[in-house]
Design an enzyme around this catalytic site. Structure first.
Site, PDB file in Angstrom:
ATOM      1  N   CYS A 197     -41.333  53.871 -59.814  1.00 40.06           N
ATOM      2  CA  CYS A 197     -41.983  52.558 -59.884  1.00 40.06           C
ATOM      3  C   CYS A 197     -43.438  52.720 -60.311  1.00 40.06           C
ATOM      4  O   CYS A 197     -43.925  52.014 -61.201  1.00 40.06           O
ATOM      5  CB  CYS A 197     -41.883  51.860 -58.536  1.00 40.06           C
ATOM      6  N   CYS A 198     -44.149  53.668 -59.696  1.00 41.97           N
ATOM      7  CA  CYS A 198     -45.537  53.943 -60.080  1.00 41.97           C
ATOM      8  C   CYS A 198     -45.617  54.380 -61.541  1.00 41.97           C
ATOM      9  O   CYS A 198     -46.553  54.023 -62.259  1.00 41.97           O
ATOM     10  CB  CYS A 198     -46.133  55.038 -59.193  1.00 41.97           C
ATOM     11  N   CYS A 224     -51.235  48.336 -55.011  1.00 40.35           N
ATOM     12  CA  CYS A 224     -50.311  47.208 -55.018  1.00 40.35           C
ATOM     13  C   CYS A 224     -50.206  46.636 -53.603  1.00 40.35           C
ATOM     14  O   CYS A 224     -50.304  47.366 -52.612  1.00 40.35           O
ATOM     15  CB  CYS A 224     -48.940  47.657 -55.505  1.00 40.35           C
ATOM     16  N   CYS A 243     -47.742  48.131 -51.120  1.00 39.71           N
ATOM     17  CA  CYS A 243     -47.920  49.568 -50.915  1.00 39.71           C
ATOM     18  C   CYS A 243     -49.262  49.916 -50.270  1.00 39.71           C
ATOM     19  O   CYS A 243     -49.644  51.086 -50.234  1.00 39.71           O
ATOM     20  CB  CYS A 243     -47.791  50.296 -52.246  1.00 39.71           C
ATOM     21  N   CYS A 250     -50.020  58.626 -56.802  1.00 40.27           N
ATOM     22  CA  CYS A 250     -49.060  57.845 -57.575  1.00 40.27           C
ATOM     23  C   CYS A 250     -48.693  58.498 -58.898  1.00 40.27           C
ATOM     24  O   CYS A 250     -47.805  58.007 -59.598  1.00 40.27           O
ATOM     25  CB  CYS A 250     -49.598  56.449 -57.833  1.00 40.27           C
TER      26      CYS A 250
END
Length: 246
Positions: free
Chosen positions: A108-109, A191, A194, A219
């Site tokens: 995702c990162c 985010c 997170c 990340c």
């Protein structure tokens, strides 16, 4: 080194990055980012500002970006995830897949941050970050100038030796806009899903991906790097070949 000496030293590093440029400051609009925006603007340095809109940023981040834009006339180049790649990922793994495994969180990162960063660095020879040694773990030995081996670019860390107190004294003395989340106990803001506030005694980055048990909370933006040699930092730069793959 006194606070005033640290400020002068940070400006010296920023000027070195400018001279090595084209230079870009990647700004996530945390405390360190607003300090660097102030220094770059007040010294009229030819350093661009880029930021990554991941699609999951908290609203206070955008509020700070707008406040800096208005106060300093700051031009911000925003970079976004590839919509097709992000759509395919969320369709297969779910909107909040990052909670399910470290591998999915890093994926995702990679989509939301690492790949857009690669585009932000295209054509740049100097990359400025707000990382500090006091942020702990692998940042404890952070050099002021380093060679990013993954992307082939010289990286400058002007606030490497600044402490938390140095950063906040500078913000308050200069009345620099900052995120309201810092007042709620967020030392590190990424985010929204997170990031969380930390408790007394926790490491500054303990609020990032807090559900993971690994001590290293990164990340993938900052890959393998080594301290830049003095002659390397002063050499005539050669444009890097950007690695924008995931």
């Amino acid at each position: 080194m006194s606070p005033s000496d640290k400020i002068d030293h940070a400006v010296t590093i920023l000027k070195a990055a400018e001279a090595h440029g084209p230079a870009v400051h990647t700004n996530s609009f945390g405390a360190e980012g607003v300090v660097l925006s102030h220094l770059i603007s007040r010294h009229a340095l030819e350093i661009e500002t880029a930021s990554l809109d991941t699609g999951r940023l908290p609203e206070p981040t955008f509020a700070v970006a707008e406040a800096l834009r208005q106060r300093y006339g700051l031009r911000i180049d925003w970079y976004f995830p590839d919509p097709q790649v992000l759509g395919d990922f969320t369709q297969e793994h779910g909107v909040n897949a990052f909670y399910n495994s470290v591998e999915l969180r890093l994926a995702c990162c990679g989509i939301r941050k690492v790949e857009p960063l690669g585009r932000a660095l295209v054509g740049k020879l100097a990359w400025i970050t707000g990382r500090r040694r006091q942020q702990g773990h692998d940042r404890a030995v952070l050099p002021e100038r380093e060679w990013d081996e993954q992307r082939g670019i010289l990286k400058f860390n002007p606030l490497a030796e600044w402490t938390h107190d140095d950063v906040w004294a500078f913000i308050r003395i200069n009345e620099i806009p900052y995120s309201s989340l810092h007042d709620e106990g967020y030392p590190s803001i990424g985010c929204a899903p997170c990031s969380r506030a930390i408790s007394v005694g926790e490491e500054p980055r303990a609020g990032r991906w807090w559900w993971e048990h690994d001590d290293v909370r990164e990340c993938g933006l900052h890959g393998p790097a080594r301290p830049a040699a003095e002659d390397e930092a002063l050499a005539t730069p050669t444009p890097p070949i950007p690695d924008v793959g995931l």
